[in-house]
Write a protein that holds these residues in place. Structure first.
Motif, PDB file in Angstrom:
ATOM      1  N   VAL A  96       1.100  -1.227   0.133  1.00 45.76           N
ATOM      2  CA  VAL A  96      -0.019  -0.392   0.582  1.00 45.76           C
ATOM      3  C   VAL A  96       1.246   1.353  -0.197  1.00 45.76           C
ATOM      4  CG1 VAL A  96      -1.856   1.302   0.909  1.00 45.76           C
ATOM      5  CG2 VAL A  96      -2.324  -1.268   1.032  1.00 45.76           C
ATOM      6  N   LEU A  97       2.027   1.643   0.991  1.00 44.37           N
ATOM      7  CA  LEU A  97       3.031   2.130   1.092  1.00 44.37           C
ATOM      8  C   LEU A  97       3.715   2.360  -0.815  1.00 44.37           C
ATOM      9  CD1 LEU A  97       4.148   1.997   3.842  1.00 44.37           C
ATOM     10  CD2 LEU A  97       3.230   4.045   3.602  1.00 44.37           C
ATOM     11  N   ALA A 113       7.647  -2.990  -4.515  1.00 42.90           N
ATOM     12  CA  ALA A 113       6.822  -2.943  -2.770  1.00 42.90           C
ATOM     13  C   ALA A 113       7.544  -4.920  -3.086  1.00 42.90           C
ATOM     14  CB  ALA A 113       5.713  -3.959  -4.103  1.00 42.90           C
ATOM     15  N   VAL A 114       8.017  -5.953  -4.078  1.00 44.14           N
ATOM     16  CA  VAL A 114       8.489  -6.990  -3.529  1.00 44.14           C
ATOM     17  C   VAL A 114       9.295  -6.941  -2.923  1.00 44.14           C
ATOM     18  CG1 VAL A 114       8.439  -8.708  -4.945  1.00 44.14           C
ATOM     19  CG2 VAL A 114       6.989  -7.913  -5.602  1.00 44.14           C
ATOM     20  N   ILE A 137      -0.004  -7.347  -4.819  1.00 48.99           N
ATOM     21  CA  ILE A 137      -1.090  -7.264  -5.189  1.00 48.99           C
ATOM     22  C   ILE A 137      -1.952  -5.983  -5.001  1.00 48.99           C
ATOM     23  CG2 ILE A 137      -4.352  -7.999  -5.014  1.00 48.99           C
ATOM     24  CD1 ILE A 137      -2.349 -11.162  -4.700  1.00 48.99           C
ATOM     25  N   ALA A 138      -1.023  -5.597  -4.417  1.00 55.98           N
ATOM     26  CA  ALA A 138      -1.270  -4.495  -3.592  1.00 55.98           C
ATOM     27  C   ALA A 138      -0.995  -3.258  -4.373  1.00 55.98           C
ATOM     28  CB  ALA A 138      -1.331  -3.932  -2.669  1.00 55.98           C
ATOM     29  N   VAL A 139       0.048  -2.978  -5.147  1.00 55.43           N
ATOM     30  CA  VAL A 139       0.207  -1.800  -6.230  1.00 55.43           C
ATOM     31  C   VAL A 139      -0.359  -2.192  -7.595  1.00 55.43           C
ATOM     32  CG1 VAL A 139       1.982  -1.496  -7.468  1.00 55.43           C
ATOM     33  CG2 VAL A 139       2.510  -1.753  -5.010  1.00 55.43           C
ATOM     34  N   ILE A 140      -0.993  -3.831  -7.911  1.00 55.78           N
ATOM     35  CA  ILE A 140      -1.719  -4.124  -9.387  1.00 55.78           C
ATOM     36  C   ILE A 140      -2.388  -4.406  -9.572  1.00 55.78           C
ATOM     37  CG2 ILE A 140       1.286  -5.026  -9.829  1.00 55.78           C
ATOM     38  CD1 ILE A 140       0.393  -7.632 -10.638  1.00 55.78           C
ATOM     39  N   GLY A 141      -3.309  -4.619  -8.737  1.00 56.13           N
ATOM     40  CA  GLY A 141      -4.583  -4.183  -8.700  1.00 56.13           C
ATOM     41  C   GLY A 141      -5.469  -3.702  -8.926  1.00 56.13           C
ATOM     42  N   SER A 142      -7.030  -4.136  -8.506  1.00 56.56           N
ATOM     43  CA  SER A 142      -8.382  -3.225  -9.330  1.00 56.56           C
ATOM     44  C   SER A 142      -7.932  -2.058  -8.819  1.00 56.56           C
ATOM     45  CB  SER A 142      -9.599  -4.112  -8.997  1.00 56.56           C
ATOM     46  OG  SER A 142      -9.539  -4.737  -7.946  1.00 56.56           O
ATOM     47  N   PRO A 143      -8.786  -0.757  -9.060  1.00 56.70           N
ATOM     48  CA  PRO A 143      -9.312   0.095  -8.558  1.00 56.70           C
ATOM     49  C   PRO A 143      -9.755   0.043  -7.027  1.00 56.70           C
ATOM     50  CG  PRO A 143      -9.594   0.470 -11.206  1.00 56.70           C
ATOM     51  CD  PRO A 143      -9.348  -1.420 -10.271  1.00 56.70           C
ATOM     52  N   GLU A 144     -10.985  -1.187  -6.910  1.00 55.54           N
ATOM     53  CA  GLU A 144     -11.186  -1.403  -5.729  1.00 55.54           C
ATOM     54  C   GLU A 144     -10.237  -1.879  -5.653  1.00 55.54           C
ATOM     55  OE1 GLU A 144     -11.865  -2.973  -8.509  1.00 55.54           O
ATOM     56  OE2 GLU A 144     -14.179  -1.951  -8.641  1.00 55.54           O
ATOM     57  N   ILE A 145      -8.903  -2.441  -5.120  1.00 53.96           N
ATOM     58  CA  ILE A 145      -8.037  -2.575  -4.113  1.00 53.96           C
ATOM     59  C   ILE A 145      -7.208  -1.643  -3.800  1.00 53.96           C
ATOM     60  CG2 ILE A 145      -5.470  -3.623  -3.936  1.00 53.96           C
ATOM     61  CD1 ILE A 145      -7.658  -5.883  -3.954  1.00 53.96           C
ATOM     62  N   HIS A 146      -6.889  -0.602  -4.823  1.00 57.06           N
ATOM     63  CA  HIS A 146      -6.528   0.513  -4.564  1.00 57.06           C
ATOM     64  C   HIS A 146      -7.123   1.611  -3.332  1.00 57.06           C
ATOM     65  CE1 HIS A 146      -4.013   0.367  -8.156  1.00 57.06           C
ATOM     66  NE2 HIS A 146      -3.049  -0.102  -7.666  1.00 57.06           N
ATOM     67  N   HIS A 147      -8.704   1.312  -4.102  1.00 58.26           N
ATOM     68  CA  HIS A 147      -9.928   1.827  -2.900  1.00 58.26           C
ATOM     69  C   HIS A 147      -9.548   2.420  -1.658  1.00 58.26           C
ATOM     70  CE1 HIS A 147     -13.241   5.004  -2.401  1.00 58.26           C
ATOM     71  NE2 HIS A 147     -13.813   4.125  -1.510  1.00 58.26           N
ATOM     72  N   LEU A 148      -9.650   0.833  -1.548  1.00 56.04           N
ATOM     73  CA  LEU A 148      -9.234   0.314   0.093  1.00 56.04           C
ATOM     74  C   LEU A 148      -8.053   1.260   0.698  1.00 56.04           C
ATOM     75  CD1 LEU A 148      -9.612  -3.709  -0.002  1.00 56.04           C
ATOM     76  CD2 LEU A 148     -11.145  -2.494   0.342  1.00 56.04           C
ATOM     77  N   GLY A 149      -6.814   1.459   0.487  1.00 56.55           N
ATOM     78  CA  GLY A 149      -6.047   1.843   0.331  1.00 56.55           C
ATOM     79  C   GLY A 149      -5.346   1.525   2.184  1.00 56.55           C
ATOM     80  N   PHE A 150      -4.978   1.763   2.991  1.00 56.53           N
ATOM     81  CA  PHE A 150      -4.411   0.877   4.869  1.00 56.53           C
ATOM     82  C   PHE A 150      -5.831  -0.301   4.868  1.00 56.53           C
ATOM     83  CE2 PHE A 150      -1.301   4.314   4.322  1.00 56.53           C
ATOM     84  CZ  PHE A 150      -0.595   4.262   3.948  1.00 56.53           C
ATOM     85  N   TRP A 151      -6.905   0.128   4.591  1.00 59.89           N
ATOM     86  CA  TRP A 151      -7.942  -0.807   4.834  1.00 59.89           C
ATOM     87  C   TRP A 151      -7.154  -2.029   4.027  1.00 59.89           C
ATOM     88  CZ3 TRP A 151     -10.826  -1.035   9.064  1.00 59.89           C
ATOM     89  CH2 TRP A 151     -10.995   0.324   9.516  1.00 59.89           C
ATOM     90  N   TYR A 152      -6.808  -2.190   3.147  1.00 63.02           N
ATOM     91  CA  TYR A 152      -6.359  -3.256   2.319  1.00 63.02           C
ATOM     92  C   TYR A 152      -5.345  -4.363   3.279  1.00 63.02           C
ATOM     93  CZ  TYR A 152      -3.345  -6.707  -0.486  1.00 63.02           C
ATOM     94  OH  TYR A 152      -3.358  -7.722  -1.501  1.00 63.02           O
ATOM     95  N   VAL A 153      -5.047  -3.673   4.667  1.00 62.37           N
ATOM     96  CA  VAL A 153      -3.894  -4.565   5.333  1.00 62.37           C
ATOM     97  C   VAL A 153      -5.138  -5.732   6.185  1.00 62.37           C
ATOM     98  CG1 VAL A 153      -2.202  -4.068   7.462  1.00 62.37           C
ATOM     99  CG2 VAL A 153      -2.018  -3.209   5.224  1.00 62.37           C
TER     100      VAL A 153
END
Length: 185
Positions: A96-97, A113-114, A137-153
């Motif tokens: 995410v960072l 990231a990796v 996945i946090a970097v290349i994921g869908s716009p939905e993943i990017h929209h999660l931001g730190f919630w992805y963690v």
């Protein structure tokens, strides 16, 4: 001298062992299958029950690789709770960072990231190979993943492995031939 160095370098790539790895027993295959089936099912079911019910919120590709380790290689240091949880959490945070900081340079963000996730997992003794995929996945994921931001963690990268671990604790200790975990933290 240079030619000798190259020959030695290339010789390392031959490997040290000939033949295939040993085959595991049918019982081991059965319990690996049961664990993976129930672990992934628990992720899907939990996501549908506790979230909107229409999306696989708790499902990211790296959890498939975690299932291989948790249910197919239960004694591996890479499959122990510290590694599973720490590897995913640290890698998700780094992913995410990396996305947030390097979004304007999309060709650089995946590599940072990796590579950073691997280095930090090594430093914290939480190496878990699927963590590299979680960072990616946090970097290349869908716009939905990017929209999660730190919630992805938290969702999916912490809750998902917790669910897989609970199933691993329950299933991997049923047969006498298995014991999980080898190491907690």
């Amino acid at each position: 001298m240079i030619e000798r160095h190259w020959r030695e370098y290339l010789r390392k790539m031959r490997g040290t062992t000939r033949g295939s790895p040993p085959r595991v027993s049918n019982a081991e295959m059965f319990w690996s299958w049961v664990g993976a089936f129930l672990g992934i099912t628990a992720l899907v079911w939990s996501g549908r029950l506790f979230f909107d019910g229409s999306d696989l919120v708790l499902m990211i590709g790296s959890f498939g690789a975690s299932a291989v380790l948790l249910y197919g290689a239960v004694r591996s240091p890479l499959a122990q709770p510290r590694n599973v949880l720490g590897g995913h959490i640290i890698s998700a945070l780094i992913g995410v960072l990396s996305w947030k900081l390097l979004q304007p340079v999309p060709w650089l963000a995946p590599a940072v990231a990796v590579a950073t996730a691997i280095a930090i997992m090594h430093a914290t003794r939480t190496l878990h190979p699927p963590g590299g995929a979680t960072a990616l996945i946090a970097v290349i994921g869908s716009p939905e993943i990017h929209h999660l931001g730190f919630w992805y963690v938290l969702v999916p990268a912490t809750l998902g492995p917790l669910i897989l671990l609970v199933v691993a604790l329950l299933i991997n200790n049923i047969p006498r031939s298995r014991r999980y975990p080898e190491i907690w933290f």
